[in-house]
Scaffold this motif. Structure first.
Motif, mmCIF file in Angstrom:
data_model
loop_
_atom_site.group_PDB
_atom_site.id
_atom_site.type_symbol
_atom_site.label_atom_id
_atom_site.label_comp_id
_atom_site.label_asym_id
_atom_site.label_seq_id
_atom_site.Cartn_x
_atom_site.Cartn_y
_atom_site.Cartn_z
ATOM 1 N N VAL A 107 0.862 -1.185 0.000
ATOM 2 C CA VAL A 107 0.000 0.000 0.000
ATOM 3 C C VAL A 107 0.898 1.234 0.000
ATOM 4 O O VAL A 107 1.629 1.476 0.969
ATOM 5 C CB VAL A 107 -0.929 0.026 1.235
ATOM 6 N N LEU A 108 0.844 1.978 -1.089
ATOM 7 C CA LEU A 108 1.582 3.236 -1.166
ATOM 8 C C LEU A 108 0.725 4.285 -0.475
ATOM 9 O O LEU A 108 -0.291 4.729 -1.000
ATOM 10 C CB LEU A 108 1.827 3.606 -2.632
ATOM 11 N N THR A 127 -6.558 6.075 11.194
ATOM 12 C CA THR A 127 -6.572 4.639 10.880
ATOM 13 C C THR A 127 -5.146 4.148 10.655
ATOM 14 O O THR A 127 -4.391 4.756 9.888
ATOM 15 C CB THR A 127 -7.403 4.370 9.613
ATOM 16 N N ARG A 128 -4.799 3.073 11.314
ATOM 17 C CA ARG A 128 -3.457 2.497 11.154
ATOM 18 C C ARG A 128 -3.595 1.196 10.372
ATOM 19 O O ARG A 128 -3.926 0.141 10.919
ATOM 20 C CB ARG A 128 -2.805 2.296 12.525
ATOM 21 N N LEU A 129 -3.329 1.298 9.066
ATOM 22 C CA LEU A 129 -3.641 0.212 8.135
ATOM 23 C C LEU A 129 -2.899 -1.081 8.439
ATOM 24 O O LEU A 129 -3.478 -2.163 8.366
ATOM 25 C CB LEU A 129 -3.309 0.643 6.705
ATOM 26 N N ALA A 130 -1.612 -0.955 8.742
ATOM 27 C CA ALA A 130 -0.838 -2.174 9.015
ATOM 28 C C ALA A 130 -1.411 -2.891 10.233
ATOM 29 O O ALA A 130 -1.477 -4.125 10.270
ATOM 30 C CB ALA A 130 0.637 -1.844 9.211
ATOM 31 N N ALA A 141 2.333 -8.104 8.712
ATOM 32 C CA ALA A 141 1.942 -6.728 8.381
ATOM 33 C C ALA A 141 2.998 -5.787 8.946
ATOM 34 O O ALA A 141 3.422 -5.937 10.085
ATOM 35 C CB ALA A 141 0.575 -6.404 8.966
ATOM 36 N N GLN A 142 3.436 -4.851 8.109
ATOM 37 C CA GLN A 142 4.499 -3.959 8.551
ATOM 38 C C GLN A 142 4.330 -2.572 7.952
ATOM 39 O O GLN A 142 3.666 -2.398 6.940
ATOM 40 C CB GLN A 142 5.867 -4.517 8.137
ATOM 41 N N GLU A 143 4.953 -1.599 8.595
ATOM 42 C CA GLU A 143 5.070 -0.274 8.013
ATOM 43 C C GLU A 143 6.478 -0.132 7.458
ATOM 44 O O GLU A 143 7.429 -0.698 8.006
ATOM 45 C CB GLU A 143 4.811 0.807 9.061
ATOM 46 N N VAL A 144 6.601 0.616 6.369
ATOM 47 C CA VAL A 144 7.902 0.853 5.746
ATOM 48 C C VAL A 144 8.126 2.355 5.707
ATOM 49 O O VAL A 144 7.299 3.097 5.175
ATOM 50 C CB VAL A 144 7.946 0.253 4.319
ATOM 51 N N ALA A 166 2.349 -4.475 3.366
ATOM 52 C CA ALA A 166 3.336 -3.449 3.707
ATOM 53 C C ALA A 166 2.723 -2.080 3.461
ATOM 54 O O ALA A 166 2.311 -1.769 2.348
ATOM 55 C CB ALA A 166 4.605 -3.626 2.876
ATOM 56 N N GLN A 167 2.636 -1.312 4.511
ATOM 57 C CA GLN A 167 2.133 0.061 4.411
ATOM 58 C C GLN A 167 3.349 0.961 4.226
ATOM 59 O O GLN A 167 4.111 1.186 5.161
ATOM 60 C CB GLN A 167 1.373 0.422 5.691
ATOM 61 N N VAL A 168 3.530 1.429 3.008
ATOM 62 C CA VAL A 168 4.739 2.172 2.651
ATOM 63 C C VAL A 168 4.442 3.663 2.694
ATOM 64 O O VAL A 168 3.619 4.172 1.916
ATOM 65 C CB VAL A 168 5.220 1.757 1.240
ATOM 66 N N HIS A 169 5.092 4.344 3.593
ATOM 67 C CA HIS A 169 4.828 5.783 3.756
ATOM 68 C C HIS A 169 5.590 6.570 2.697
ATOM 69 O O HIS A 169 6.811 6.687 2.744
ATOM 70 C CB HIS A 169 5.235 6.222 5.166
ATOM 71 N N ILE A 170 4.840 7.080 1.732
ATOM 72 C CA ILE A 170 5.452 7.802 0.611
ATOM 73 C C ILE A 170 5.208 9.302 0.760
ATOM 74 O O ILE A 170 4.272 9.738 1.436
ATOM 75 C CB ILE A 170 4.874 7.316 -0.740
ATOM 76 N N ARG A 171 6.046 10.058 0.073
ATOM 77 C CA ARG A 171 5.873 11.522 0.055
ATOM 78 C C ARG A 171 4.615 11.880 -0.715
ATOM 79 O O ARG A 171 4.128 11.107 -1.528
ATOM 80 C CB ARG A 171 7.102 12.172 -0.591
#
Lengths: 199, 178
Positions: A107-108, A127-130, A141-144, A166-171
């Motif tokens: 998940v971007l 909401t915390r998706l991971a 399930a992880q955050e990146v 993977a919840q990927v925190h993008i700009r």
């Protein structure tokens, strides 16, 4: 309204992340969520193993599940956004109940609906998706938070050793669109042909 | 209600065998009493996979994914679930995915719960508005032929097909002698 602490820390550039992920997972069958994830995957290079969604919002996880169950020897990689995943939140429970070893969801997450004017999404509002995925029974399930975590993530995708989100925190960059074919029949037929099935 | 000690209804067994012979390997569902026997049979079959859904539209997307991967899927739902699927049906026509759904009807015949009526009475129209061919089984005798025809139309003909299992058909179990 305060922003999530993860949003202010987001450093990952989406196009580079997706390109490097696909390069590291060359055997994966890829389904993309509508909007920017579809553009990100196409921008990294077209392939018959990519299925680009231009609609069906909320459907990527269930679609990936059907594909993963049908193709257990292949890694199935969903690349989608926070808005699309939020619409299909129940499908995380549906997929986790099947424990598909070969299904990975990336998940971007920019915390916003990018295609419609950058309105805040639920991941900007608490909401915390991971954690949702974990609570649904997704085995990993992880955050990146950093591009440097990509090799380990790709290794998990390729390993086919448990469902992954993977919840990927993008700009929050707004990048020029790069548009793949919108011909769904063509995309479907070439995907099946690449797997050896009649179109 | 169809509970586990209810005798097997022959037309429900017919649905299972028709799906099985039609090569269906993924059976997705939001449960309904009228589908309970088929679901139990799928769960007991090592070559078939039962997939319980949180909402019916997941089954539309799942069926498309299964087809991408070379398998056939069917979606079992109640008429109320058809309304939950409407936008996801776009995927079927946009990409011309084969699609088979079996829909147990509510709200059309001897319905006790009037809350079932608005969607039940709009079910066939909603399916047809989205380009899905609708067949209807009203008697036990026609179930095998109609479900078999729907399997062929979907997976040999590439069509999108719904078989409505009418409330009168399902309701008949009330008159079966115990």
């Amino acid at each position: 309204m305060s922003t999530s602490p993860t949003m202010t820390q987001a450093t990952i550039e989406r196009r580079a992340f997706v390109a490097d992920l696909l390069k590291a997972c060359p055997q994966a069958l890829v389904i993309t969520g509508l909007g920017s994830p579809t553009y990100d995957v196409f921008a990294a290079g077209d392939s018959a193993n990519h299925f680009y969604l231009w609609g069906a919002m909320g459907g990527t996880t269930a679609m990936g599940l059907g594909l993963a169950l049908a193709q257990p020897e292949r890694s199935v990689l969903i690349v989608t956004g926070d808005g699309e995943q939020l619409m299909g939140m129940g499908s995380l429970a549906t997929a986790a109940a099947q424990q598909p070893q070969n299904l990975s969801i990336v998940v971007l997450d920019n915390g916003h609906f990018g295609e419609t004017g950058m309105q805040r999404s639920h991941t900007s509002l608490g909401t915390r998706l991971a954690e949702v995925a974990q609570a649904c029974g997704v085995s990993h399930a992880q955050e990146v938070f950093s591009h440097a975590e990509l090799p380990a993530l790709a290794q998990r995708v390729n390993a086919r050793s448990g469902m992954l989100l993977a919840q990927v925190h993008i700009r929050q960059d707004e990048i020029p669109r790069v548009l793949p074919s919108r011909d769904g029949v063509y995309l479907k037929n070439r995907f099946r042909e690449a797997l050896g099935f009649a179109s | 209600m169809n509970t586990s000690n209810t005798p097997v209804i022959p037309w429900q067994e017919t649905i299972f065998t028709t799906l099985k012979q039609g090569g269906i390997q993924q059976v997705a569902y939001v449960p309904d009493a009228g589908h309970a026997h088929v679901i139990r049979r799928v769960q007991a079959d090592p070559d078939m996979r039962d997939i319980v859904l949180t909402t019916e539209e997941e089954g539309v997307a799942l069926a498309a994914g299964a087809w991408l991967g070379g398998q056939r899927a069917a979606l079992l739902m109640q008429s109320s679930g058809v309304g939950n699927c409407v936008n996801m049906f776009s995927l079927l026509r946009s990409c011309r995915f084969p699609f088979l759904t079996l829909v147990t009807m509510r709200g059309e015949y001897a319905e006790f719960n009037n809350w079932q009526c608005p969607m039940g009475q709009a079910t066939q129209g909603a399916l047809e508005l989205m380009g899905i061919t609708v067949l209807r089984a009203s008697t036990p005798e026609e179930v095998e032929d109609l479900v078999g025809a729907a399997v062929d139309a979907a997976f040999e003909g590439g069509q999108q097909v719904a078989v409505l299992l009418s409330q009168r058909l399902i309701g008949r179990k009330k008159w079966i002698r115990q």
